[in-house]
Structures are given as structure tokens and as C-alpha cells.
Write a protein that holds these residues in place. Structure first.
Motif, PDB file in Angstrom:
ATOM      1  N   GLU A  24     -51.055   1.494  -8.401  1.00  0.00           N
ATOM      2  CA  GLU A  24     -51.575   2.517  -7.492  1.00  0.00           C
ATOM      3  C   GLU A  24     -50.472   3.342  -6.842  1.00  0.00           C
ATOM      4  N   LEU A  25     -49.208   3.014  -7.093  1.00  0.00           N
ATOM      5  CA  LEU A  25     -48.105   3.654  -6.381  1.00  0.00           C
ATOM      6  C   LEU A  25     -48.069   5.157  -6.653  1.00  0.00           C
ATOM      7  N   ARG A  26     -48.213   5.925  -5.552  1.00  0.00           N
ATOM      8  CA  ARG A  26     -48.281   7.377  -5.682  1.00  0.00           C
ATOM      9  C   ARG A  26     -47.337   8.106  -4.734  1.00  0.00           C
ATOM     10  N   GLN A  27     -46.873   7.426  -3.710  1.00  0.00           N
ATOM     11  CA  GLN A  27     -46.055   8.111  -2.708  1.00  0.00           C
ATOM     12  C   GLN A  27     -44.886   7.231  -2.285  1.00  0.00           C
ATOM     13  N   VAL A  28     -43.691   7.703  -2.554  1.00  0.00           N
ATOM     14  CA  VAL A  28     -42.477   7.003  -2.146  1.00  0.00           C
ATOM     15  C   VAL A  28     -41.606   7.996  -1.387  1.00  0.00           C
ATOM     16  N   PRO A  29     -41.287   7.712  -0.130  1.00  0.00           N
ATOM     17  CA  PRO A  29     -40.461   8.648   0.655  1.00  0.00           C
ATOM     18  C   PRO A  29     -38.997   8.551   0.244  1.00  0.00           C
ATOM     19  N   SER A  30     -38.171   9.308   0.934  1.00  0.00           N
ATOM     20  CA  SER A  30     -36.724   9.148   0.744  1.00  0.00           C
ATOM     21  C   SER A  30     -36.349   7.710   1.082  1.00  0.00           C
ATOM     22  N   LEU A  31     -35.547   7.108   0.237  1.00  0.00           N
ATOM     23  CA  LEU A  31     -35.219   5.700   0.408  1.00  0.00           C
ATOM     24  C   LEU A  31     -33.933   5.543   1.211  1.00  0.00           C
ATOM     25  N   PRO A  32     -33.757   4.401   1.876  1.00  0.00           N
ATOM     26  CA  PRO A  32     -32.550   4.189   2.683  1.00  0.00           C
ATOM     27  C   PRO A  32     -31.281   4.295   1.844  1.00  0.00           C
ATOM     28  N   SER A  33     -30.306   4.990   2.342  1.00  0.00           N
ATOM     29  CA  SER A  33     -29.040   5.167   1.609  1.00  0.00           C
ATOM     30  C   SER A  33     -28.219   3.892   1.564  1.00  0.00           C
ATOM     31  N   SER A  34     -28.625   2.876   2.349  1.00  0.00           N
ATOM     32  CA  SER A  34     -27.891   1.608   2.411  1.00  0.00           C
ATOM     33  C   SER A  34     -28.200   0.681   1.237  1.00  0.00           C
ATOM     34  N   LEU A  35     -29.170   1.043   0.396  1.00  0.00           N
ATOM     35  CA  LEU A  35     -29.619   0.149  -0.672  1.00  0.00           C
ATOM     36  C   LEU A  35     -28.512  -0.184  -1.670  1.00  0.00           C
ATOM     37  N   LYS A  36     -28.437  -1.480  -2.020  1.00  0.00           N
ATOM     38  CA  LYS A  36     -27.562  -1.954  -3.099  1.00  0.00           C
ATOM     39  C   LYS A  36     -28.384  -2.334  -4.329  1.00  0.00           C
ATOM     40  N   PHE A  37     -29.642  -2.733  -4.094  1.00  0.00           N
ATOM     41  CA  PHE A  37     -30.518  -3.234  -5.158  1.00  0.00           C
ATOM     42  C   PHE A  37     -31.873  -2.541  -5.017  1.00  0.00           C
ATOM     43  N   LEU A  38     -32.333  -1.939  -6.112  1.00  0.00           N
ATOM     44  CA  LEU A  38     -33.637  -1.261  -6.102  1.00  0.00           C
ATOM     45  C   LEU A  38     -34.377  -1.584  -7.389  1.00  0.00           C
ATOM     46  N   ALA A  39     -35.635  -2.039  -7.241  1.00  0.00           N
ATOM     47  CA  ALA A  39     -36.504  -2.286  -8.390  1.00  0.00           C
ATOM     48  C   ALA A  39     -37.844  -1.612  -8.119  1.00  0.00           C
ATOM     49  N   VAL A  40     -38.284  -0.791  -9.058  1.00  0.00           N
ATOM     50  CA  VAL A  40     -39.543  -0.048  -8.895  1.00  0.00           C
ATOM     51  C   VAL A  40     -40.394  -0.249 -10.147  1.00  0.00           C
ATOM     52  N   GLN A  41     -41.672  -0.587  -9.928  1.00  0.00           N
ATOM     53  CA  GLN A  41     -42.646  -0.633 -11.012  1.00  0.00           C
ATOM     54  C   GLN A  41     -43.732   0.390 -10.691  1.00  0.00           C
ATOM     55  N   ALA A  42     -44.035   1.261 -11.643  1.00  0.00           N
ATOM     56  CA  ALA A  42     -45.007   2.328 -11.394  1.00  0.00           C
ATOM     57  C   ALA A  42     -45.619   2.789 -12.712  1.00  0.00           C
ATOM     58  N   LEU A  43     -46.732   3.513 -12.593  1.00  0.00           N
ATOM     59  CA  LEU A  43     -47.325   4.163 -13.763  1.00  0.00           C
ATOM     60  C   LEU A  43     -46.676   5.504 -14.024  1.00  0.00           C
ATOM     61  N   ASP A  44     -46.335   6.199 -12.927  1.00  0.00           N
ATOM     62  CA  ASP A  44     -45.843   7.567 -13.033  1.00  0.00           C
ATOM     63  C   ASP A  44     -44.580   7.731 -12.207  1.00  0.00           C
ATOM     64  N   PHE A  45     -43.437   7.849 -12.857  1.00  0.00           N
ATOM     65  CA  PHE A  45     -42.159   7.949 -12.146  1.00  0.00           C
ATOM     66  C   PHE A  45     -41.866   9.369 -11.670  1.00  0.00           C
ATOM     67  N   SER A  46     -42.726  10.310 -11.991  1.00  0.00           N
ATOM     68  CA  SER A  46     -42.539  11.658 -11.437  1.00  0.00           C
ATOM     69  C   SER A  46     -42.820  11.672  -9.940  1.00  0.00           C
ATOM     70  N   LEU A  47     -43.468  10.585  -9.423  1.00  0.00           N
ATOM     71  CA  LEU A  47     -43.780  10.493  -8.000  1.00  0.00           C
ATOM     72  C   LEU A  47     -42.709   9.731  -7.225  1.00  0.00           C
ATOM     73  N   VAL A  48     -41.727   9.229  -7.929  1.00  0.00           N
ATOM     74  CA  VAL A  48     -40.687   8.416  -7.296  1.00  0.00           C
ATOM     75  C   VAL A  48     -39.429   9.267  -7.123  1.00  0.00           C
ATOM     76  N   PRO A  49     -38.854   9.291  -5.935  1.00  0.00           N
ATOM     77  CA  PRO A  49     -37.654  10.114  -5.734  1.00  0.00           C
ATOM     78  C   PRO A  49     -36.489   9.626  -6.587  1.00  0.00           C
ATOM     79  N   HIS A  50     -35.660  10.574  -7.007  1.00  0.00           N
ATOM     80  CA  HIS A  50     -34.495  10.215  -7.812  1.00  0.00           C
ATOM     81  C   HIS A  50     -33.579   9.295  -7.025  1.00  0.00           C
ATOM     82  N   PRO A  51     -33.102   8.215  -7.642  1.00  0.00           N
ATOM     83  CA  PRO A  51     -32.184   7.309  -6.935  1.00  0.00           C
ATOM     84  C   PRO A  51     -30.754   7.829  -6.875  1.00  0.00           C
ATOM     85  N   SER A  52     -30.503   9.017  -7.412  1.00  0.00           N
ATOM     86  CA  SER A  52     -29.129   9.531  -7.466  1.00  0.00           C
ATOM     87  C   SER A  52     -28.513   9.703  -6.085  1.00  0.00           C
TER      88      SER A  52
END
Length: 387
Positions: free
Chosen positions: A250-278
Motif C-alpha cells: 500500500e506504500l504510496r507516500q514517503v517524505p524526505s528521509l533523514p539525512s542521518s541514515l546509514k541503512f535504508l531498506a524499502v519494499q514497494a510496488l511503485d518506486f516512482s513514489l519513493v524519493p531518490h536516496p541520492s
């Protein structure tokens, strides 16, 4: 002689069916009955052991109850319980154990509830109920465990948490993996010292009250993987998270993520809704998984699942530019693949279930130590592998 004995270890006394009379063991501090698999009864005289600090009954698979007399042991700090698939009766007065600091009641599927008196364990720092699938709810008195640091209630049948859990001001670790909870209590933001919140594979967990997590300013690890969370609240961006896992069909909305992250794992149907981790420049470990028809999900989430997958497959997915500090990258069902050219620190690369015809290895990946390619059925060649 028995009056001076401090340790009595009867481990693996498999013929023992009843403990001895403890009336003369008045100095005993440690009693070990581990793996006394035919032990049926603990003698009531255990109440005489007022200096006892540790009681180990791990592996006492025939023991039907913890006797009421145990509740009078005011020096007892630790009970090592058996993993018992028959019904083990807990005494109603177990909360009288004021000195108890650690209590692990794991793998007891036939226990349906905890005594209300459990809130009386005022010095308890660790409580584990892992695998007690018969427990559907916790008593509200659990909020009285003011010294609790770690609460492990994974793999339970529990469907809700009491609001009183917000009173656990010293709690640092809350493990809710594989439960049936549908929402966090509105008081969860009161866990002001919480560092780890793990609800992995609690498939029914929804967004309700999720914004309260924004008040957990000590939180460094958040796991909402394989849930029914459809959005992450914007409040999450103000946290100093080190590790974040989130995933839902159901994941449809992901805000800007904390810049402090060292580890990120995302499972989704549509990655066009997930902000770029760059933009997460210090990110070291990244896992991206796209749900597909081969993903194992519980039956309760089957409704419309395959039609959602088919619809998502028609949408074009982004090609990511990844942060250059990455040392581990694990991709499952991702297509097109992200660009690897800037990943000069990458040591681990996993590519699984990806619809790709070739996997380009470029000179920038000279530090790669582990390359794992699996079920990429369209893969024809790996140019540059000799590098």
C-alpha cells in the motif's frame, strides 16, 4: 552443610520428578533445574529461599505450573523459564517479585493472558513474550513497569497495545515483529527514551497514530517492513535515524528521509513514489525490493494483490543515482537498474529477480567482494566481469 550452600545445580537430572525439600537451604542464591525434563513439581518449601537470586527451570518441559510460593522470594532477580508447549500456569501474585529484573516467557503458545499483577515487578528491565501466540492483549498494568528497558512481544497473537505503554519512560527497545496489531497507540510518542522500534512483518499495521513517532527524538532504528503502512508522516524527517526499513503493497507516500541514515531498506510496488536516496549522502547500506507475484505474503493480504501488481508493472520506474558512499546494495525485482558508475566503495552487490538482459560491471566497482545474482531469467551476459 545445606545451610551454607549457595548454589544447587541439578541440570539434566532427567529422573527427578519432584524437587527436594528446601527448608534447610536458607543460604541458597542460585537454583538450577535446567533440563530436568520429567520434573512435575517444585516443593512449596521454595518459599524458604529468601536469598535466592536466580531460578533456572529452562527445559523443564513437564512442569505444569510455577508454584505460588515462588512469589514470596523477595531477592529473586532472574527466572529462566522453560519453552513449554503445554499449558504452564503462572501464579496470580507473580507481580510480588519486586526484585525481578529479567523475565523471559518465550514459546508458550497456550498461555492466553498475563496476570494483572505483573505491573508490580517494579525493577523489571527486560520482558520477553516471544512466541506466546495465545496472548491477544497485554494488561494495562504493564505501564507500571517504570524501569523496563527492553520489551520483546514478537510473534504474538496480540492485536493492540494498551495506552498505558506510553508510561514506559525508560524503554529503549520495543520489538513487535510478526504480531497482529493494527495500529500504534496514540501514546507511543511518550516513549521518550526509545531507540529501537521494530514491527517487521506485522502485516496488519496501518498508518493510524504513526505521526506520533515524530516525538521519539532518541529513535535510531525504525522497522516498518512488510506492514500495511501506506505513508510515512513528514515528522519522520526530523528524527536522527540511523536505520530505516519500510515496506507495504500500500506504500504510496514517503517524505524526505533523514539525512542521518546509514541503512535504508524499502519494499514497494511503485518506486516512482519513493524519493531518490541520492540526497542521503552518508548512506552505506541500501536494499530496494519491488513486490511481485512471487513475493510471499500472508493470505490476509491476498485481496486484489495480483491486480495491484499487474497495474504497478505497467508504470515506468525511475533509474536511481545512488549515494557514492554505499558499501552494500541489494536489489530485488528492480528494473531498470540504478547507475553503478559512482559506487567506488561498493563491496556487496545482490541482484535478484530483476528483468535485465545484461549487468554491466564497470571499472569503478574494483572494491566489489561479493556479487550475488539470482533468478534473473532474462540475463544473457555480464560485460566487464573480468574487472
Amino acid at each position: 552443610m545445606t545451610e551454607k550452600l549457595k548454589v544447587l545445580d541439578l541440570t539434566d537430572c532427567t529422573k527427578l520428578r519432584r524437587t527436594p525439600n528446601f527448608s534447610n537451604f536458607t543460604s541458597l542464591e542460585t537454583l538450577v533445574l535446567a533440563r530436568c525434563s520429567n520434573l512435575l513439581t517444585i516443593h512449596p518449601s521454595i518459599s524458604k529461599l529468601q536469598l535466592l537470586e536466580t531460578l533456572n527451570i529452562k527445559g523443564c518441559s513437564s512442569l505444569g505450573e510455577l508454584p505460588e510460593e515462588v512469589c514470596s522470594l523477595q531477592s529473586l532477580k532472574q527466572i529462566v523459564m522453560p519453552q513449554n508447549f503445554q499449558l504452564l500456569k503462572l501464579p496470580e501474585r507473580i507481580g510480588n517479585l519486586k526484585s525481578l529484573s529479567s523475565f523471559g516467557l518465550n514459546e508458550h503458545p497456550k498461555i492466553c493472558q498475563l496476570p494483572d499483577s505483573i505491573g508490580g515487578m517494579v525493577n523489571l528491565t527486560y520482558l520477553s513474550l516471544h512466541g506466546c501466540v495465545g496472548i491477544k492483549k497485554l494488561p494495562s498494568s504493564i505501564g507500571e513497569l517504570k524501569m523496563l528497558v527492553k520489551l520483546q512481544i514478537s510473534t504474538l497473537g496480540i492485536v493492540e497495545l494498551p495506552d498505558s505503554i506510553g508510561n514506559l519512560k525508560k524503554l529503549r527497545v520495543l520489538l513487535l515483529c510478526r504480531t497482529k496489531i493494527k495500529e500504534f497507540p496514540r501514546t507511543i510518542g511518550g516513549l521518550e527514551m526509545l531507540e529501537t522500534l521494530d514491527a517487521d512483518r506485522s502485516w496488519d499495521l496501518t498508518d493510524k497514530n504513526l505521526e506520533e513517532i515524530g516525538n521519539l527524538f532518541h529513535l535510531t532504528t525504525l522497522n516498518l517492513a512488510f506492514t500495511s503502512v501506506s505513508r510515512l508522516p513528514p515528522e519522520i524527517s526530523r528524527l536522527h535515524l540511523q536505520k530505516l526499513e519500510v515496506g507495504s503493497i500500500e506504500l504510496r507516500q514517503v517524505p524526505s528521509l533523514p539525512s542521518s541514515l546509514k541503512f535504508l531498506a524499502v519494499q514497494a510496488l511503485d518506486f516512482s513514489l519513493v524519493p531518490h536516496p541520492s540526497s542521503i549522502t552518508d548512506l552505506e547500506h541500501l536494499e530496494l525490493q519491488r513486490f511481485s507475484n512471487s513475493t510471499k505474503i500472508p493470505r490476509s493480504t491476498w485481496q486484489d494483490y495480483h491486480s495491484k501488481v499487474e497495474a504497478a508493472m505497467l508504470r515506468e520506474q525511475p533509474s536511481y543515482q545512488l549515494p557514492s558512499r554505499l558499501s552494500a546494495l541489494k536489489l530485488r525485482g528492480i528494473s531498470p537498474l540504478p547507475h553503478f558508475s559512482n559506487l567506488i566503495n561498493l563491496t556487496v552487490l545482490h541482484v535478484i529477480d530483476c528483468a535485465i538482459s545484461h549487468l554491466p560491471i564497470n571499472p569503478g566497482l574494483t572494491h566489489l567482494r561479493e556479487l550475488f545474482i539470482r533468478r534473473c531469467k532474462s540475463l544473457e551476459k555480464i560485460p566487464g566481469l573480468s574487472l
